[in-house]
Scaffold this motif. Structure first.
Motif, PDB file in Angstrom:
ATOM      1  N   ILE A   1      67.836  56.886  27.309  1.00 55.17           N
ATOM      2  CA  ILE A   1      68.875  57.496  26.449  1.00 55.17           C
ATOM      3  C   ILE A   1      68.269  57.846  25.087  1.00 55.17           C
ATOM      4  O   ILE A   1      68.473  58.944  24.562  1.00 55.17           O
ATOM      5  CB  ILE A   1      70.077  56.529  26.273  1.00 55.17           C
ATOM      6  N   LYS A   2      67.498  56.902  24.558  1.00 51.86           N
ATOM      7  CA  LYS A   2      66.880  57.145  23.241  1.00 51.86           C
ATOM      8  C   LYS A   2      65.916  58.332  23.306  1.00 51.86           C
ATOM      9  O   LYS A   2      65.895  59.182  22.407  1.00 51.86           O
ATOM     10  CB  LYS A   2      66.129  55.896  22.769  1.00 51.86           C
ATOM     11  N   ALA A   3      65.132  58.368  24.391  1.00 53.83           N
ATOM     12  CA  ALA A   3      64.155  59.456  24.549  1.00 53.83           C
ATOM     13  C   ALA A   3      64.874  60.799  24.657  1.00 53.83           C
ATOM     14  O   ALA A   3      64.453  61.800  24.048  1.00 53.83           O
ATOM     15  CB  ALA A   3      63.293  59.204  25.786  1.00 53.83           C
ATOM     16  N   PHE A   4      65.998  60.812  25.416  1.00 50.28           N
ATOM     17  CA  PHE A   4      66.773  62.053  25.582  1.00 50.28           C
ATOM     18  C   PHE A   4      67.270  62.552  24.220  1.00 50.28           C
ATOM     19  O   PHE A   4      67.147  63.732  23.885  1.00 50.28           O
ATOM     20  CB  PHE A   4      67.951  61.793  26.533  1.00 50.28           C
ATOM     21  N   TYR A   5      67.802  61.621  23.423  1.00 51.14           N
ATOM     22  CA  TYR A   5      68.340  62.023  22.125  1.00 51.14           C
ATOM     23  C   TYR A   5      67.229  62.458  21.165  1.00 51.14           C
ATOM     24  O   TYR A   5      67.425  63.361  20.356  1.00 51.14           O
ATOM     25  CB  TYR A   5      69.186  60.903  21.519  1.00 51.14           C
ATOM     26  N   LYS A   6      66.072  61.791  21.266  1.00 52.96           N
ATOM     27  CA  LYS A   6      64.957  62.203  20.402  1.00 52.96           C
ATOM     28  C   LYS A   6      64.581  63.643  20.706  1.00 52.96           C
ATOM     29  O   LYS A   6      64.339  64.463  19.815  1.00 52.96           O
ATOM     30  CB  LYS A   6      63.754  61.276  20.616  1.00 52.96           C
ATOM     31  N   LEU A   7      64.544  63.924  22.028  1.00 57.04           N
ATOM     32  CA  LEU A   7      64.208  65.282  22.461  1.00 57.04           C
ATOM     33  C   LEU A   7      65.273  66.270  21.970  1.00 57.04           C
ATOM     34  O   LEU A   7      64.957  67.359  21.470  1.00 57.04           O
ATOM     35  CB  LEU A   7      64.109  65.310  23.996  1.00 57.04           C
ATOM     36  N   MET A   8      66.546  65.853  22.085  1.00 57.43           N
ATOM     37  CA  MET A   8      67.655  66.708  21.651  1.00 57.43           C
ATOM     38  C   MET A   8      67.568  66.984  20.150  1.00 57.43           C
ATOM     39  O   MET A   8      67.800  68.106  19.693  1.00 57.43           O
ATOM     40  CB  MET A   8      68.993  66.020  21.957  1.00 57.43           C
ATOM     41  N   ILE A   9      67.238  65.938  19.391  1.00 51.85           N
ATOM     42  CA  ILE A   9      67.149  66.103  17.935  1.00 51.85           C
ATOM     43  C   ILE A   9      66.043  67.102  17.600  1.00 51.85           C
ATOM     44  O   ILE A   9      66.213  67.985  16.761  1.00 51.85           O
ATOM     45  CB  ILE A   9      66.918  64.737  17.248  1.00 51.85           C
ATOM     46  N   ILE A  10      64.916  66.976  18.317  1.00 52.17           N
ATOM     47  CA  ILE A  10      63.794  67.891  18.056  1.00 52.17           C
ATOM     48  C   ILE A  10      64.173  69.317  18.462  1.00 52.17           C
ATOM     49  O   ILE A  10      64.010  70.268  17.684  1.00 52.17           O
ATOM     50  CB  ILE A  10      62.520  67.413  18.787  1.00 52.17           C
TER      51      ILE A  10
END
Lengths: 392, 261
Positions: A357-366
């Protein structure tokens, strides 16, 4: 021609007087009262020390008298703890056993005082006589946490008023004799009304060992380093009053009714492995521990499941143990470890999902943030251009 | 004439882009959102920053932070429910939701606008009431608020849920809040504050009004429609101008007859 030099006896007398003055000025009265064995004759010199023959470790035998006089042990004679010291100069001192009776009278029983009750409790704990400690030098001793602490000052709302400690002492002296005992009793009482360590110091103390990956893996344990990323630690950081430190769960101060009608009082000295049925974190007691007053009141067994500060390395560590101790373990123990591996794998899966979940959101933020930034910069550029050309 | 801080100049024509209800819904949401971010992020940013800000009051501030966060969350939920009820139960709200639905045209316009901004084309697309930027923001906001509210409820009543669910919700709550803050700071703040012509702010958040010039430039299709409607209304008014006498006015408006002096 007459000799203008001072007579020799005047010179020697002056030096003798100076030494006496320095000696009286430097020696605190309180210390001299406690130092009845005159140990400070040698131990007052800051250079007193040696290097250990075997380990090469530096050992310092200097005692700061001013500090010592304000510690909780200021009234205990040196030989009450260092038992084998019979002559001066003495032989190397043995390690101190805190369970020794120290000849100070316990005012509640009028018997010789000793830490034996606590030491016995500690020996039964996971940090005491646990099978984990194959190497005794890795075991935490009393001194690891208790470093002959200084008396704590009077704290709380009253402490905001300057000089409140002398006012409190004056109230004691209204009935009691003005003696070092009265002052010591007040300081002792004040020190013990609140915990010596604050939440953050407690977490840091435990993490000194438990966050050390190499050290913990040598016992087959996971590290607790990621406790600092939990919500519990966020409360610890800001010194929130009901923040949960390590002891809040592993040795809660509130009694937990682990058997019906039998509330058990835990402490830092009685911490047991979570697999031990007498532990506050044994699977049957977890909901009660989580549901303590002021914590997660009403917690059910579903809430009190899963790893709080797991890192996902437990399955590997358990598998290693299963292989390393294959011949020593009974079939029943092996089955138990296999069940633990299965549970640890589930915990690891849960950690992986959270990581995902954290990785997905990091990607989304980028991606989203990046797209939006570029888009708005392009818009800024074209709007400025339109304004220059009078089209906006 | 330049307009400042919500003061309307008299030489401009205005158009009510937001109704009074929509203005207040926006106000509730933005005030609660900003304060929720502030009170929430306080537990994430380095302790030193917070202690520098609040000094010896840090512990007390941190204690009241949690209560404030919960109260503001209730405000945000109330604002969101009002907005949904407004969208479902009123004619203006239904029209607003209908206009907000993304269409294929939006995708085409997005492509055309990016090409225009990159200088690859001279054609600037004409946007209607809500352009693709506003629709994107609204839909992200809708999804984000739903995620934040649902996960926040689970976190508030944590002891009644499995720990894994609480952990997952905590992660979603934190990550979604971070994403929302970043997108609002980049996307929305540029559009309403930093964009040339908008600085220091788009004052429509105060009374829902925008200038006709702004509407013409940012939403030309809606401007054309409004102008057509105004012209038709004016024309109709001119056609019946012969009725515009005191006696007919009284008759049509059913007003009591005034005494003549």
């Amino acid at each position: 021609m007459p000799d203008k030099r001072l007579p020799q006896f005047v010179f020697l007398f002056t030096i003798f007087c100076s030494m006496l003055l320095v000696n009286f000025a430097w020696d605190p009265v309180l210390v001299r009262a406690a130092d009845q064995e005159n140990c400070m004759l040698c131990h007052r010199y800051s250079g007193l020390g040696c290097f250990d023959k075997d380990t090469g470790a530096k050992k310092i035998f200097y005692v700061n008298e001013a500090l010592y006089s304000n510690t909780v042990h200021n009234n205990v004679l040196c030989t009450h703890c260092h038992l084998n010291l019979k002559e001066v100069p003495h032989k190397p001192a043995k390690k101190v056993d805190c369970g020794t009776k120290c000849h100070v009278k316990d005012p509640s029983t009028n018997k010789d005082f000793s830490h034996k009750i606590v030491v016995d409790e500690f020996r039964k704990s996971v940090h005491g006589e646990s099978a984990l400690f194959t190497y005794k030098d890795k075991q935490p001793r009393c001194k690891y946490c208790h470093t002959n602490p200084l008396y704590s000052p009077l704290r709380g709302i009253m402490a905001e008023k300057p000089g409140c400690e002398s006012e409190a002492l004056a109230r004691c002296l209204a009935c009691h004799e003005k003696s070092p005992w009265t002052k010591r009793f007040l300081k002792h009482f004040v020190s013990r009304t609140s915990s010596r360590w604050n939440n953050k110091q407690m977490v840091d103390l435990c993490n000194n060992c438990h966050a050390d990956e190499e050290f913990m893996h040598s016992f087959g344990l996971e590290t607790t380093a990621n406790f600092k990323s939990t919500f519990h630690y966020r409360n610890v950081k800001y010194e929130s009053e009901n923040a949960a430190n390590c002891l809040s769960c592993h040795g809660p101060s509130q009694p937990i009714e682990i058997e019906e009608g039998k509330p058990v009082q835990f402490s830092a000295h009685s911490i047991k492995s979570a697999d031990n049925p007498k532990s506050s974190l044994f699977k049957e007691h977890r909901a009660l521990t989580c549901g303590q007053l002021g914590c997660h009141e009403g917690a059910n067994r579903f809430f009190a499941s899963g790893a709080v500060h797991g890192t996902g390395t437990k399955p590997t560590l358990l598998r290693k143990r299963l292989v390393a101790e294959a011949e020593e373990l009974t079939q029943e123990e092996k089955e138990e470890i296999k069940a633990d591996i299965k549970k640890a794998k589930m915990d690891k899966l849960q950690l992986t999902i959270i990581w995902g979940i954290k990785a997905f959101y990091k990607l989304m933020i980028i991606l989203v943030g990046g797209f939006m930034f570029v888009h708005q910069m392009l818009d800024l550029r074209i709007t400025l251009k339109e304004r220059r050309e009078g089209r906006h | 004439m330049a307009r400042k801080w919500g003061r309307r100049s008299e030489d401009q024509q205005y158009f009510a882009r937001l109704s009074r209800a929509e203005v207040w819904q926006h106000n509730i949401v933005w005030i609660s959102f900003v304060l929720l971010v502030a009170t929430g992020m306080m537990s994430l940013i380095p302790t030193d920053w917070v202690t520098t800000m609040f000094g010896s009051y840090t512990t007390q501030v941190y204690y009241y932070r949690r209560i404030a966060h919960l109260v503001l969350a209730v405000l945000l939920i109330a604002g969101s429910i009002w907005h949904l009820a407004y969208g479902a139960l009123t004619e203006a709200g239904r029209q607003m939701l209908k206009d907000m639905i993304p269409t294929y045209t939006d995708a085409i316009q997005m492509k055309q606008n990016i090409q225009y901004m990159l200088g690859m084309s001279d054609f600037k697309p004409k946007f209607d009431r809500f352009d693709y930027r506003e629709k994107m923001e609204y839909i992200f906001g809708l999804i984000g608020t739903t995620v934040i509210v649902l996960t926040g409820i689970v976190m508030t009543f944590a002891p009644y849920f499995p720990k894994f669910m609480v952990d997952v919700c905590g992660t979603f709550h934190l990550c979604e809040a971070t994403l929302a803050s970043i997108t609002i700071a980049i996307w929305h703040f540029y559009a309403i504050h930093w964009k040339p012509g908008q600085f220091p702010q788009d004052t429509s958040w105060l009374d829902g009004m925008v200038t006709m010039d702004h509407l013409k430039h940012e939403h030309p299709l809606q401007w054309e429609r409004v102008m057509r409607e105004r012209e038709t209304a004016k024309k109709r008014s001119d056609d019946f101008s012969f009725l515009d006498t005191p006696s007919t006015k009284r008759q049509f408006n059913n007003l009591p007859e005034m005494e003549e002096e």
